[in-house]
Design a protein around this motif. Sequence first.
Motif, PDB file in Angstrom:
ATOM      1  N   SER A   8       0.786  -1.268   0.145  1.00  0.00           N
ATOM      2  CA  SER A   8      -0.297  -0.138  -0.038  1.00  0.00           C
ATOM      3  C   SER A   8       0.864   1.364  -0.033  1.00  0.00           C
ATOM      4  O   SER A   8       0.206   2.245  -0.611  1.00  0.00           O
ATOM      5  CB  SER A   8      -1.077   0.241   1.258  1.00  0.00           C
TER       6      SER A   8
ATOM      7  N   ASN B 127      -3.877  -3.052   0.045  1.00  0.00           N
ATOM      8  CA  ASN B 127      -4.400  -1.996   1.053  1.00  0.00           C
ATOM      9  C   ASN B 127      -3.667  -2.095   2.465  1.00  0.00           C
ATOM     10  O   ASN B 127      -4.043  -1.435   3.279  1.00  0.00           O
ATOM     11  CB  ASN B 127      -5.761  -1.840   1.111  1.00  0.00           C
TER      12      ASN B 127
ATOM     13  N   GLY C   1       0.999  -6.241   3.477  1.00  0.00           N
ATOM     14  CA  GLY C   1       0.467  -6.368   2.191  1.00  0.00           C
ATOM     15  C   GLY C   1       0.779  -7.612   1.455  1.00  0.00           C
ATOM     16  O   GLY C   1       0.148  -8.300   0.371  1.00  0.00           O
TER      17      GLY C   1
END
Length: 424
Positions: free
Chosen positions: A222, A246, A252
């Motif tokens: 992200s 995100n 992630g």
Amino acid sequence: MERLTSPPRLMIVSDLDETMVDHHKDPENLSLLRFNSLWEDAYRHDSLLVFSTGRAQTMYKKLRKEKPLLTPDVIITSVGTEIAYGNSMVLDDNWVEILNNKWDRGIVQEETSKFPELTLQGETEQRPHKLSFNIDKSKVKAVSKELAQRLEKRGVDIKIIFSGGHAFDVLPKGGGKGQALAYLLKKLKTEGKLPVNTLACGDSGNDTELFTIPNVYGVMVSNAQEELLEWYAENAKENPNIIHANERCAGGIIQAIGHFKLGPNLSPRDVSDFLECKADNVNPGHEVVKFFLFYERWRRGEVENCETYTASLKASCHPAGVFVHPSGAEKSLRDTIDELGKYYGDMKGKKFRVWTDQVLATDTTPGTWIVKLDKWEQIGDERKCCTTTVKFTSKEGEGFVWEHVQQIWSEETEIKKDDSNWII
């Protein structure tokens, strides 16, 4: 990689700074520790971990002393210009020969010195097949074009990598993180060990090439930098095999494992009840990872349902089971579990973490397992490691029985007379 006799179930190829390691928003390294537990619990035994970093080996080793990094099977350093294998980091000489094609470092050094826009980075970042500079972002296109033309006239083929908003790396044309990954995949295929799935992970411009290799999944964390996001928008937005997570950094990566359905993506660190923390596969390595996570939480005073778990743990120890402390002192395994009681919460509010590395289980004889690992402990800024060997026995349907645990201080640990904080 010799430990694997069949194709790896998963190969993760990850950048380090701001991808695997969150330098800015995770001072406790919780995201990295979540990944560590997941990898050692569910993947180490049949998968490959590859770090691909812009750092030179010297700076990579420095990072290892600062952060709880796992030991990778392969380490690709200096923006894909050096590949090394195993704990001893044995360099791939064949890759060096490939990079030597149409490369002359002396000529590159001579030509780059003619550009006042380029400021040489520190000595540790200058490597046989990489010259690294800083540059103002607005000057990148013009300098890149003219430098490439000048070197082409002198018979030198180069690749220029711009990343981090300022870093300007000059490499052989055949170098870079993407080419290094392609080479590694080809090597593994030749050995009959092409991974079932490969996941590339990155955050900056020097990771772009990782996402161009065919049949490789990709995750941009992200917190990915502008130059990588721009490349994604222009070249890969419609590619379902590449996602922009995100979650930051290692979080992630875990998210991508789940998104692409590459295997288990629930880290043991995300399970609060240890009696519910069960592995999908029958692997005593899971028991070891789970125990040392319990040990950390116990001493931090964070364990829920602790009496039930300790009773279950004690029952899984053989009545004659022995624990050998790194000092050489021996004690009953069951007594060791009982003794843990007086240490409950003694590290509460302190920077105390425990993690396992290189957890590998071997089925030595039917019903007998040997698990070897490195167990790390950190209190404040002090870190210690011991090589740990655990013997288990098992009967079908009855789970694993802890028979023997032996610990030996690792070569990386400076031994002090006071080892009272090291319980197990």
